[in-house]
Design a protein around this motif. Structure first.
Motif, mmCIF file in Angstrom:
data_model
loop_
_atom_site.group_PDB
_atom_site.id
_atom_site.type_symbol
_atom_site.label_atom_id
_atom_site.label_comp_id
_atom_site.label_asym_id
_atom_site.label_seq_id
_atom_site.Cartn_x
_atom_site.Cartn_y
_atom_site.Cartn_z
ATOM 1 N N ILE A 155 -25.669 -44.734 -70.529
ATOM 2 C CA ILE A 155 -25.312 -44.030 -71.577
ATOM 3 C C ILE A 155 -26.398 -43.018 -72.038
ATOM 4 O O ILE A 155 -27.274 -43.448 -72.374
ATOM 5 N N PRO A 156 -25.977 -41.727 -72.277
ATOM 6 C CA PRO A 156 -26.943 -40.757 -72.676
ATOM 7 C C PRO A 156 -27.315 -41.307 -74.138
ATOM 8 O O PRO A 156 -26.662 -41.903 -74.902
ATOM 9 N N ARG A 157 -28.489 -41.119 -74.497
ATOM 10 C CA ARG A 157 -29.123 -41.376 -75.935
ATOM 11 C C ARG A 157 -30.181 -40.656 -76.162
ATOM 12 O O ARG A 157 -30.917 -40.011 -75.514
ATOM 13 N N PHE A 158 -30.431 -40.396 -77.582
ATOM 14 C CA PHE A 158 -31.577 -39.649 -78.078
ATOM 15 C C PHE A 158 -32.020 -40.559 -79.284
ATOM 16 O O PHE A 158 -33.479 -40.863 -79.192
ATOM 17 N N CYS A 159 -31.161 -40.969 -80.020
ATOM 18 C CA CYS A 159 -31.896 -41.708 -81.123
ATOM 19 C C CYS A 159 -31.815 -43.243 -80.813
ATOM 20 O O CYS A 159 -32.946 -43.884 -81.379
ATOM 21 N N ALA B 205 -14.544 -38.464 -74.006
ATOM 22 C CA ALA B 205 -15.834 -38.954 -74.387
ATOM 23 C C ALA B 205 -16.859 -37.985 -73.681
ATOM 24 O O ALA B 205 -17.811 -37.680 -74.566
ATOM 25 N N VAL B 206 -16.528 -37.411 -72.493
ATOM 26 C CA VAL B 206 -17.245 -36.747 -71.816
ATOM 27 C C VAL B 206 -17.490 -35.500 -72.713
ATOM 28 O O VAL B 206 -18.473 -34.763 -72.708
ATOM 29 N N ASP B 207 -16.280 -34.941 -73.146
ATOM 30 C CA ASP B 207 -16.071 -33.520 -73.862
ATOM 31 C C ASP B 207 -17.027 -33.668 -75.219
ATOM 32 O O ASP B 207 -17.617 -32.833 -75.748
ATOM 33 N N VAL C 283 -21.691 -32.038 -78.250
ATOM 34 C CA VAL C 283 -23.093 -32.723 -79.061
ATOM 35 C C VAL C 283 -24.148 -31.955 -78.618
ATOM 36 O O VAL C 283 -25.143 -31.443 -79.238
ATOM 37 N N ILE C 284 -24.281 -32.041 -77.149
ATOM 38 C CA ILE C 284 -25.479 -31.179 -76.467
ATOM 39 C C ILE C 284 -25.418 -29.976 -76.939
ATOM 40 O O ILE C 284 -26.422 -29.501 -77.119
ATOM 41 N N ALA D 243 -27.002 -32.634 -67.475
ATOM 42 C CA ALA D 243 -26.080 -33.774 -66.968
ATOM 43 C C ALA D 243 -24.750 -33.508 -67.913
ATOM 44 O O ALA D 243 -23.784 -33.748 -67.219
ATOM 45 N N ALA D 244 -25.048 -33.095 -68.888
ATOM 46 C CA ALA D 244 -23.550 -32.675 -69.765
ATOM 47 C C ALA D 244 -22.771 -31.567 -69.396
ATOM 48 O O ALA D 244 -21.730 -31.281 -69.804
#
Ligand code: SF4
Ligand code: SF4
Ligand code: FES
Length: 833
Positions: free
Chosen positions: A30-34, A81-83, A88-89, A117-118
């Motif tokens: 799952i994408p993540r940054f923090c 969720a995808v949207d 967010v991106i 990816a998004a």
């Protein structure tokens, strides 16, 4: 163990697992940054959104903030969720400078990857962007704040994980700034990890700036040789130059991180003065001619003076392959036994440590991080084995107590109980802690020997009320611990202290505690040297033999006695007496000036090489490039020539074991191990485990050697082990030569980067001792050795260190190789006239 469904697949995970980590176990990233496995979750970036379709949680939620529980049904691909993630991106990119073409993160940037990816490909926001001023954070880390997405990874690592406060988050909300209060170098010796951690290009590697994109680099799994821990790294090279070193995940050793000495100490491999061609008397000759010349000269010496007049020395930075091949050659040719250590003082302690490690007692850095009590005896973690300090900090953060029993003014980035004590007092203190902190039942599993040992230990210690209070507190913590770890150094302590620390760990095991023993050793392959060179004599004996004309030829194989033996003048004079001095090295060591024959060898970045870490773990480095003079040096800074047909300039170097094997083949027609595989099989049988026989050895965690558990002799620390300890008067001032983070470790002192960061070398003394000698802070002093040698240095006072000792770093800018005596030495210190 909760069971849940993610993307139509069921999985059972450990309690407390976050949904983002549960998905990863199914291979769904799952994408993540923090979120970061080592730092945990804060829910700052919102990019890990998934939809909870059924069960106790419903709707779009952050998968890093929700713990997996029974009955959850999660979708990572639901359009809502995808949207959400796409939006967010888009908002994270509102203020991004879009400077990917000139950003060194480009190509391995998480923000770049997730943006693509998004599906966020079209910029809709046309307003002004938020901008920040960048800071100068020193020589190593480049700062470009406009790229920040406010994930807080940097602050959480720097302050929470590493424990430094000069960098953090300032201002609020959308204006939050990640930096220092002022421009200036980052103070943490772990600061380089910000580069690996930041999911975008705010922190990039300054020395390799604009040297290439990730995909331009040759990359290979490597191992850090700058201390005995053997952290896993990834080396990056371009155009025959190592340009960057990064941390490589090893769960059981260094986790995700490395220290800055490990990250930036690689410059020695690119050194412009490295030996690159075989030479005789400074004249370059073909490599094979050098082998034949050495064979001829050896044969002449053998016939004239006898076989016993040939000696050889390697060091703790040499690989296992080199050590074993050298030993084969020496045994096969009936030369003298090779030496592996220059200083006999750490050698005996390393041998003692090697004899005391068992499968049960040896613990990994990961286990140190999980301890609930850590007793550090005669070790300075941050300076001697930096990642150990980070591991102990994680234990302390989780509630562990830490005690440091050491003569030095040890500094650590966490709260710990300091117990300053001179080396001669350490064994008695460890014995007293053992007596007071271990129940008598702990000795029962060991029968009469254990009971007699425990019963023989002192119940009190000298030092008055302060020492008695310390003993009460520390032994109380020890008694209450369930997972204690005893860390013991091998530099400033006596052998009896090594054994006392090991005996304490053995007894704690007897008490059914999950106790561990963790030694800090004097070099990357010190434990390998202790195993391979169990029969070796001290280097000082070899030196005497040279002086007396009993050794006429000497091989120095990746070893520099002029740097490491505590009497440089004596070594220099001895080397000049030799009829044949053969040097094999990749460092531009001083002994090259005296060498009759030189063979360039390959550094750890240019050949497969194995080492045994202090824990007994096999660490294997793969070559990242094939050697040769870096194109930048070769072309004088011009662009690389577009000519791929000629041979690589400066690529004569071979692995030292290979040079030795070829010499062996020339000298004698007996069966040889002349492939790496054959050599490794020989080592594996020596070390009692099939080290290279399955896939474990290629993993970052590696595997442990087989300890001879039945040979380990517990309870060896009283009373006769003190026999090798020197008689010193309480009024003597004892000089201890020690390592610092920068400026002392051999390989990193050849780096072009780290010398800029070294603190000035200073002699450290307790203010009371200094006052008694009429000395004050910053005085220029002379340290006088009994043999009339002396060292000029500036004085620094430290009231956190032990009385009766003076501490001198083995700093490259100090002629510390004086005095002629290994180990602690009584000195006089006086103000310089
Ligand atoms: S500087 Fe990097 S790590 Fe720190 S908050 Fe910004 S994006 Fe995250
Ligand atoms: S702790 Fe030691 S082995 Fe690990 S990166 Fe630092 S110097 Fe290298
Ligand atoms: S990764 Fe979950 S909110 Fe950032």
């Amino acid at each position: 163990m909760p069971k849940l469904i993610i993307d139509n697949r069921e999985i059972e995970v450990a309690s407390g697992t976050k949904v983002i980590a549960a998905a990863e176990q199914l291979g769904v990233v799952i994408p993540r940054f923090c979120y970061h496995p080592a730092l945990g979750s804060v829910g700052a970036c919102r990019v890990c959104a998934v939809k909870f379709m059924d069960g106790p949680v419903r709707g779009v939620q952050m998968s890093c903030m929700v713990e997996a529980v029974d009955g959850m049904v999660v979708s990572t691909t639901d359009p809502e969720a995808v949207d959400f993630r796409r939006q967010v991106i888009e908002w994270l990119m509102l203020n991004h400078p879009h400077d990917c073409p000139v950003c060194d993160e480009g190509g391995h940037c998480l923000l770049q990857d997730q943006t693509v990816a998004a599906g966020h490909g079209l910029r809709r926001y046309l307003g002004k962007k938020r901008t920040y001023a960048d800071q100068d954070l020193g020589e190593l880390v480049r700062h470009e704040m406009n790229r920040c997405i406010h994930c807080y990874r940097c602050r959480r690592f720097y302050q929470d994980m590493a424990g430094y406060r000069d960098f953090g988050a300032m201002s609020i909300g959308n204006r939050t700034y990640f930096g220092r209060f002022h421009n200036g170098p980052l103070e943490s010796p772990f600061a380089g990890n910000l580069i690996d951690l930041c999911p975008t290009g705010v922190f990039t590697d300054k020395p390799s700036r604009f040297k290439g994109r990730r995909w331009d680099f040759e990359r290979a799994p490597s191992v850090c040789l700058h201390c005995s821990l053997g952290c896993a790294t990834t080396a990056n090279a371009r155009y025959r130059e190592v340009v960057r070193v990064e941390g490589r995940l090893s769960e059981q050793v260094n986790g995700y991180f490395i220290c800055d000495r490990g990250r930036y100490g690689y410059g020695y491999t690119n050194h412009p003065d490295r030996p690159r061609k075989a030479s005789i008397g400074r004249h370059e000759i073909p490599y094979n001619d050098a082998i034949l010349t050495v064979a001829d000269r050896l044969s002449a010496i053998r016939h004239r003076d006898g076989i016993e007049t040939i000696g050889c020395a390697t060091s703790v930075r040499a690989s296992l392959e080199t050590m074993v091949q050298l030993r084969r050659l020496a045994h096969g040719q009936k030369w003298r036994e090779p030496t592996y250590f220059f200083d006999a003082f750490p050698q005996v302690k390393t041998a003692a440590a090697a004899g005391r490690l068992t499968t049960e007692l040896a613990v990994s850095l990961e286990e140190v991080g999980n301890a609930d009590f850590v007793l550090v005896v005669g070790a300075d973690p941050l300076n001697e084995a930096p990642m150990l300090a980070l591991a102990i900090r994680q234990a302390v953060r989780a509630g562990a107590k830490a005690v440091v029993l050491d003569p030095r003014p040890v500094g650590l980035p966490f709260d710990f109980a300091r117990w300053p004590a001179a080396p001669r007092d350490l064994t008695a203190i460890v014995h007293a802690v053992t007596r007071a902190g271990v129940a008598i039942t702990a000795a029962e599993p060991y029968g009469a020997v254990g009971l007699t040992f425990l019963g023989s230990l002192p119940t009190a210690i000298s030092g008055g009320k302060l020492a008695a209070d310390r003993l009460r507190v520390v032994s109380g913590w020890l008694r209450n611990s369930r997972r204690p770890v005893i860390v013991c150094g091998t530099d400033v302590v006596y052998r009896s202290t090594v054994n006392a620390a090991a005996d304490l760990a053995v007894l704690l095991r007897g008490e059914k505690k999950r106790a561990g023993l963790f030694f800090v050793l004097p070099g990357a392959n010190a434990l390998g040297a202790a195993f391979v060179g169990a029969e070796s004599k001290p280097f000082s004996q070899l030196l005497t033999n040279i002086e007396q004309g009993e050794v006429r030829a000497l091989f120095l194989v990746e070893s520099d006695p002029l740097n490491s033996y505590p009497d440089r003048q004596r070594v220099w004079a001895a080397l000049q007496k030799l009829d044949l001095l053969v040097v094999m090295d990749y460092l531009p060591i001083q002994a090259l000036e005296l060498a009759h024959v030189v063979f360039p060898s390959r550094s750890v970045f240019e050949t497969q090489a194995s080492f045994i870490s202090q824990e007994g773990r096999l660490r294997v480095a793969s070559p990242v490039h094939q050697g040769g003079i870096p194109m930048q040096q070769w072309s004088g800074g011009n662009p690389p020539p577009l000519d791929f047909n000629k041979e690589i300039p400066g690529s004569d170097a071979k692995a030292a074991w290979q040079i030795l094997a070829e010499l062996e083949a020339t000298l004698a027609p007996y069966p040889r191990a002349n492939t790496l595989h054959q050599l490794q099989s020989e080592i594996a049988s020596d070390l009692n485990v099939a080290l290279w026989e399955d896939s474990d050895w290629t993993s970052a965690d590696g595997r442990r050697v087989g300890f001879n558990d039945s040979d380990a002799q517990p309870f060896a620390s009283v009373p006769t082990d003190a026999a090798d300890e020197q008689e010193m008067d309480d009024r003597d001032l004892v000089l201890l030569r020690v390592d610092w983070f920068y400026g002392t470790e051999e390989l990193s002192t050849y780096s072009d980067l780290l010398p800029k960061l070294e603190p000035e070398p200073r002699l450290q003394m307790h203010p009371v001792d200094a006052a008694q000698l009429g000395l004050a802070e910053r005085d220029g002093v002379l340290v006088r050795f009994p043999n009339e040698d002396s060292v000029r240095v500036q004085l620094a006072l430290a009231d956190t260190m032990a009385r009766g000792v003076a501490i001198l770093p083995r700093h490259r800018l100090l002629p510390w190789q004086q005095g002629g005596k290994e180990g602690p030495v009584v000195v006089a210190v006086e103000r310089e006239a």
